[in-house]
Enzyme design. Structure first.
Site, short mmCIF file in Angstrom:
data_model
loop_
_atom_site.label_atom_id
_atom_site.label_comp_id
_atom_site.label_asym_id
_atom_site.label_seq_id
_atom_site.Cartn_x
_atom_site.Cartn_y
_atom_site.Cartn_z
N SER A 142 0.86 -1.19 0.00
CA SER A 142 0.00 0.00 0.00
C SER A 142 0.90 1.23 0.00
CB SER A 142 -0.84 -0.01 1.29
OG SER A 142 -1.47 1.23 1.50
N TYR A 155 -2.27 -1.28 10.38
CA TYR A 155 -2.20 -1.38 8.91
C TYR A 155 -0.85 -0.86 8.40
CZ TYR A 155 -4.00 -1.07 4.09
OH TYR A 155 -4.19 -1.20 2.73
P1 NAD Z 1 -11.47 -6.13 -0.15
O1 NAD Z 1 -12.05 -5.99 1.21
O2 NAD Z 1 -12.32 -5.83 -1.34
O3 NAD Z 1 -10.87 -7.59 -0.34
C1 NAD Z 1 -10.13 -8.21 0.67
C2 NAD Z 1 -10.06 -9.69 0.38
O4 NAD Z 1 -9.34 -10.33 1.45
C3 NAD Z 1 -11.44 -10.37 0.32
O5 NAD Z 1 -11.42 -11.37 -0.67
C4 NAD Z 1 -11.57 -11.01 1.70
O6 NAD Z 1 -12.44 -12.13 1.74
C5 NAD Z 1 -10.13 -11.42 1.93
N1 NAD Z 1 -9.82 -11.69 3.33
C6 NAD Z 1 -9.96 -10.88 4.41
N2 NAD Z 1 -9.58 -11.53 5.52
C7 NAD Z 1 -9.20 -12.78 5.14
C8 NAD Z 1 -8.71 -13.91 5.82
N3 NAD Z 1 -8.53 -13.91 7.16
N4 NAD Z 1 -8.43 -15.02 5.11
C9 NAD Z 1 -8.63 -15.06 3.76
N5 NAD Z 1 -9.07 -14.00 3.06
C10 NAD Z 1 -9.35 -12.88 3.75
O7 NAD Z 1 -10.15 -5.22 -0.14
P2 NAD Z 1 -9.25 -4.60 -1.30
O8 NAD Z 1 -9.41 -3.14 -1.24
O9 NAD Z 1 -9.44 -5.32 -2.57
O10 NAD Z 1 -7.80 -4.90 -0.71
C11 NAD Z 1 -6.96 -5.92 -1.18
C12 NAD Z 1 -5.53 -5.62 -0.73
O11 NAD Z 1 -5.11 -4.38 -1.30
C13 NAD Z 1 -5.39 -5.49 0.78
O12 NAD Z 1 -4.18 -6.08 1.20
C14 NAD Z 1 -5.34 -3.99 0.98
O13 NAD Z 1 -4.66 -3.63 2.14
C15 NAD Z 1 -4.61 -3.56 -0.27
N6 NAD Z 1 -4.82 -2.16 -0.61
C16 NAD Z 1 -6.06 -1.69 -0.94
C17 NAD Z 1 -6.20 -0.34 -1.26
C18 NAD Z 1 -7.51 0.25 -1.64
O14 NAD Z 1 -7.60 1.47 -1.78
N7 NAD Z 1 -8.55 -0.55 -1.83
C19 NAD Z 1 -5.09 0.51 -1.24
C20 NAD Z 1 -3.85 -0.01 -0.90
C21 NAD Z 1 -3.73 -1.33 -0.60
#
Ligand code: NAD
Length: 260
Positions: A142, A155
């Site tokens: 991130s 985080y």
């Molecule tokens: P999201 O909530 O849409 O998806 C998260 C996924 O992780 C889901 O499939 C959920 O079921 C899974 N998950 C959560 N806990 C779990 C567990 N204990 N075991 C197995 N699966 C689990 O989130 P997203 O925004 O798509 O984020 C995905 C990644 O990208 C994360 O690591 C997040 O930190 C990172 N990220 C997101 C953003 C953003 O703006 N969305 C920015 C930077 C980084």
């Protein structure tokens, strides 16, 4: 580009992970998908990948906070496809509070899912990759892996740790044709971020759209969300032969967040 490769994407039932899984399938990779959610919706997604892209896809319900389930998921992926070539550590959760109010169980859960799970997947996947002398590891960190924001102690700590882990693995695997890189997105409009916007709107009483713009402009010079598909495209590139010597890097896809 990835025909015949086997890829595992953690947390691929939603958001960025789902987009990465789809981008890999579009390039011909067989897939292990993982994550929580409605059983029928997940089966729909799995079957859809097979039908739309002509690849094989299996689902692992492994909980990324449980080391034994993680090891089992990697073993199953190797057994199912004969190898695990591409590993994407994407599963992630969030909680927002000042450090003095941050619940200890939320700290433990975020460190487990956002940091330790990648140690467990990589630890389990690297021996097979070394044996076959080919591998790609992509860690979804991130902008918070490079800079901090208030109220995100767990985080930010986990994502900084993940960027550090990326560098160690890159060095250790440098001469085994295995690369390890991090992608550092800024704001990507997924359910994880939508929940934060909704929470802000509830507190402020402002319309959701106003909160979206406020959220973006606090951090990003570019007032636009990155699309999950943009992250999928970068993951495909990092998994390709063109990226064979890119390793230990942290790629910002953040609308200028970390440049400002
Ligand atoms: P999201 O909530 O849409 O998806 C998260 C996924 O992780 C889901 O499939 C959920 O079921 C899974 N998950 C959560 N806990 C779990 C567990 N204990 N075991 C197995 N699966 C689990 O989130 P997203 O925004 O798509 O984020 C995905 C990644 O990208 C994360 O690591 C997040 O930190 C990172 N990220 C997101 C953003 C953003 O703006 N969305 C920015 C930077 C980084």
């Amino acid at each position: 580009m990835l025909k015949g490769k086997s890829a595992l994407v953690t947390g691929s039932t939603s958001g960025i992970g789902l987009a990465i899984a789809r981008a890999f399938a579009a390039e011909g990779a067989n897939l292990t998908i993982n994550g929580f959610g409605d059983k029928a919706a997940i089966e729909n997604e799995r079957a859809g990948l097979e039908k739309q892209f002509g690849v094989k896809a299996v689902y692992s319900p492994a909980d990324m906070s449980k080391p034994a389930e993680i090891a089992d998921m990697v073993r199953t992926a190797e057994k199912t496809f004969g190898a695990l070539d591409i590993l994407v550590n994407n599963a992630g959760i969030q909680h927002v509070a000042n450090i003095e109010d941050f619940p200890v169980e939320k700290w433990d859960a975020i460190i487990a899912v956002n940091l330790s799970s990648s140690f467990h997947t990589i630890r389990a996947a690297v021996p097979g990759m070394k044996k076959r002398q080919w591998g790609r590891i992509i860690n979804i960190a991130s902008a918070h892996g490079l800079v901090a924001s208030a109220q995100k102690v767990a985080y930010v700590s986990a994502k900084h740790g993940l960027v550090g882990m990326t560098k160690v693995v890159a060095i250790e695997c440098a001469n085994s044709s295995i690369t390890c890189n991090a992608i550092c997105p800024g704001w990507v409009l997924t359910p994880l971020v939508q929940a934060q916007i909704d929470a802000r709107a509830k507190v402020s009483g402002r319309p959701v759209r106003e909160e979206e713009i406020a959220l973006l402009s606090e951090k990003q010079p570019m007032h636009q969300f990155t699309k999950p598909e943009n992250i999928g495209a970068l993951a495909v590139f990092l998994a390709s032969d063109a990226a064979a010597t890119i390793t230990g890097s942290a790629y910002s896809v953040d609308g200028g967040w970390t440049a400002a």
